[in-house]
Design an enzyme around this catalytic site. Structure first.
Site, short mmCIF file in Angstrom:
data_model
loop_
_atom_site.label_atom_id
_atom_site.label_comp_id
_atom_site.label_asym_id
_atom_site.label_seq_id
_atom_site.Cartn_x
_atom_site.Cartn_y
_atom_site.Cartn_z
N VAL A 175 0.86 -1.18 0.00
CA VAL A 175 0.00 0.00 0.00
C VAL A 175 0.90 1.23 0.00
O VAL A 175 1.79 1.35 0.84
CB VAL A 175 -0.95 0.02 1.22
CG1 VAL A 175 -1.70 1.34 1.29
CG2 VAL A 175 -1.93 -1.14 1.14
N GLU A 176 0.68 2.09 -0.97
CA GLU A 176 1.52 3.29 -1.09
C GLU A 176 1.35 4.13 0.17
O GLU A 176 0.23 4.35 0.65
CB GLU A 176 1.10 4.05 -2.36
CG GLU A 176 1.99 5.22 -2.68
CD GLU A 176 1.56 6.44 -1.91
OE1 GLU A 176 2.42 6.97 -1.16
OE2 GLU A 176 0.40 6.85 -2.02
N CYS A 223 12.55 7.73 -2.43
CA CYS A 223 11.20 7.37 -2.86
C CYS A 223 11.17 7.14 -4.37
O CYS A 223 11.73 7.94 -5.14
CB CYS A 223 10.21 8.47 -2.46
SG CYS A 223 8.56 8.22 -3.12
N ASP A 239 14.80 8.38 2.02
CA ASP A 239 14.30 7.45 3.03
C ASP A 239 15.50 6.93 3.81
O ASP A 239 16.42 6.34 3.23
CB ASP A 239 13.57 6.27 2.38
CG ASP A 239 12.30 6.68 1.67
OD1 ASP A 239 11.58 7.53 2.21
OD2 ASP A 239 12.03 6.17 0.57
N HIS A 280 10.56 1.06 0.26
CA HIS A 280 11.24 0.34 1.34
C HIS A 280 11.20 -1.18 1.15
O HIS A 280 12.23 -1.87 1.26
CB HIS A 280 10.58 0.65 2.69
CG HIS A 280 10.48 2.09 3.05
ND1 HIS A 280 9.81 3.01 2.29
CD2 HIS A 280 10.95 2.78 4.12
CE1 HIS A 280 9.87 4.21 2.87
NE2 HIS A 280 10.55 4.09 3.98
#
Length: 276
Positions: A82-83, A183, A190, A222
């Site tokens: 999920v973004e 990202c 990140d 990630h």
């Protein structure tokens, strides 16, 4: 599902809805990136994506705000991620939503997030009376960051990963706080820490640290970075056992902590690091 990262809310102006809106969740198929790693059929790992949501609030039936911290664990074999911005927008849609209590909130979270990830997720709520029981802790293991090395590459380079196949196998746990990626959509940094637990031919530590630092200008989510690290180590160094666990710093009140393993290590501890 044909959702792609460029269609997500990332990098776009967003109106923050404050009434319950599950349609804000934006799933992205995991297989799109796994194809790049030539992962087909049975996964070479199992694992979890552990999300901690620190900015969660709703109203009780009398209109009084309530707060909690949510921990969401999504299985690595779920079809979707999920973004993260959509996750944040979804959580904020509870801000002015009246609910009968924490159990009512949990029921909605379980249903909506299980639908988005495409598999059942595990969710716990920590309410304010238990905030003081939450613990912090750093990833355990031998620090790779102690090594005084010269770096001239900032893109993932699997060829830097080597192992000593001539000597007896070892078991060790290595950690680094120097993981940084960007990202996939916005290019925003990140920041994370990573723990690598393995058994097999001893991995060259300098090469491993150079490899990890090589993510510094790499654009990927990630979960995808951790799977890339796992696959590259597995293919280049051929450990008989391997687990990769990353703790990323939060953004928008969310931190994401992917864990991938091919042996039974037990669920990783969800201890918030100092930078989280």
């Amino acid at each position: 599902m044909n959702n792609t990262p460029d269609q997500s809310p990332l990098g776009k102006s967003s109106a923050y809805q404050t009434q319950y809106a599950p349609e804000l969740l934006f799933p992205i198929p995991r297989q799109q990136k796994r194809d790049e790693l030539e992962i087909q059929g049975t996964l070479p790992f199992f694992g979890l994506d552990i999300w901690n949501a620190y900015e969660l609030s709703w109203l009780n039936m009398r209109g009084k705000p309530q707060v909690a911290i949510a921990t969401v664990s999504a299985p690595a074999d779920s079809p979707n991620i999920v973004e993260s911005k959509s996750f944040k927008l979804y959580l904020n849609s509870f801000n002015q939503t009246r609910l009968a209590g924490p159990e009512a909130l949990l029921a909605l979270l379980r249903e909506d997030l299980s639908n988005a990830f495409g598999a059942p997720v595990h969710i716990t709520l920590t309410e304010p009376e238990n905030f003081g029981k939450l613990k912090m802790g750093e990833l355990e293991g031998l620090s790779l960051d102690r090594l005084d090395i010269e770096i001239d590459n900032y893109a993932p380079a699997p060829h830097l990963l080597t192992a000593n196949f001539e000597e007896a196998p070892v078991e060790e746990t290595l950690v680094s706080n120097l993981l940084k990626s960007n990202c996939l959509v916005t290019g925003q940094p990140d920041w994370g820490s990573v723990q690598i637990e393995y058994a097999g031919p001893q991995i060259d530590q300098e090469g491993l640290l150079r490899y990890l630092i090589g993510f510094r200008e790499h654009n990927e989510f990630h979960e995808q970075c951790v799977e890339r690290i796992f696959i590259d180590i597995l293919r280049q160094c051929k450990p008989s056992k391997l687990a990769v666990y990353a703790r990323y710093t939060r953004r928008g009140g969310l931190d994401i902590n992917p864990w991938r393993a091919n042996f039974s290590t037990g669920r990783p501890h969800n201890l918030r690091g100092a930078r989280q």
